[in-house]
Every structure is written in structure tokens, then in C-alpha cells.
Design a protein around this motif. Sequence first.
Motif, PDB file in Angstrom:
ATOM      1  N   GLU A 144      -8.078 -16.931   6.468  1.00  0.00           N
ATOM      2  CA  GLU A 144      -8.584 -17.194   7.818  1.00  0.00           C
ATOM      3  C   GLU A 144      -9.426 -16.035   8.338  1.00  0.00           C
ATOM      4  N   GLY A 145     -10.185 -15.406   7.440  1.00  0.00           N
ATOM      5  CA  GLY A 145     -11.072 -14.316   7.807  1.00  0.00           C
ATOM      6  C   GLY A 145     -10.394 -13.002   8.138  1.00  0.00           C
ATOM      7  N   ARG A 146      -9.102 -12.904   7.860  1.00  0.00           N
ATOM      8  CA  ARG A 146      -8.359 -11.684   8.172  1.00  0.00           C
ATOM      9  C   ARG A 146      -7.720 -11.094   6.929  1.00  0.00           C
ATOM     10  N   ALA A 147      -7.639  -9.779   6.908  1.00  0.00           N
ATOM     11  CA  ALA A 147      -6.976  -9.085   5.801  1.00  0.00           C
ATOM     12  C   ALA A 147      -5.467  -9.247   5.942  1.00  0.00           C
ATOM     13  N   ARG A 148      -4.816  -9.593   4.828  1.00  0.00           N
ATOM     14  CA  ARG A 148      -3.365  -9.755   4.806  1.00  0.00           C
ATOM     15  C   ARG A 148      -2.810  -8.910   3.674  1.00  0.00           C
ATOM     16  N   THR A 149      -1.497  -8.699   3.689  1.00  0.00           N
ATOM     17  CA  THR A 149      -0.828  -8.005   2.599  1.00  0.00           C
ATOM     18  C   THR A 149       0.588  -8.552   2.486  1.00  0.00           C
ATOM     19  N   PRO A 150       1.163  -8.572   1.287  1.00  0.00           N
ATOM     20  CA  PRO A 150       2.545  -9.027   1.160  1.00  0.00           C
ATOM     21  C   PRO A 150       3.441  -8.222   2.109  1.00  0.00           C
TER      22      PRO A 150
END
Length: 88
Positions: A42-48
Motif C-alpha cells: 500500500e505504498g508504505r515500507a513494512r517490516t516483519p
Amino acid sequence: MWKPTQAGATVSVHIDGAPCRVPADSSVASVLLQQRKVIWREGRARTPLCLMGVCYECLVWIDGKQQQGCQVPVAEGMEIETGGEHAG
């Protein structure tokens, strides 16, 4: 299901198209953390985050299917996509 592996065993996977050798006893999410890869959704940086299947922050494309990386062990030849054409 996790299977015991020989100590030091590795498998070859592709992360965003780039070949990478990773520990055979790792989850996809842990490999992404080790490789310092960012997951794009969704256009955002994520991380576990939780690493136990609750938060869905590790949602990636594995062999063309969207899955939680923390719930999937790496396998020889696996294709992992962290965003790109599949991004939200």
C-alpha cells in the motif's frame, strides 16, 4: 511444516529477482530481516514485526502467492517478492 536441516545447510532463493543463498532452516521473514529488505505494501515500507502470524506486516509474494513470510520456511528455488508489481 518445519523440517530439521543439517547444520550450515543453505538454499538458493530469489528476492526481488536477485539470487541469494540463505540458511535452510529460516523463515522467509527472518531471511528478509537478515538481508535488510523492506516490504512494500500500500505504498508504505513494512517490516516483519511479531514473527508469529498475528500482525501481517510480513505479507509478501512467495512463488506468485501472497503469504505471511513468518509462516513459510524457505525452500530451494523460491521466488520472494517484497513489492514491485504486486504492491498494494
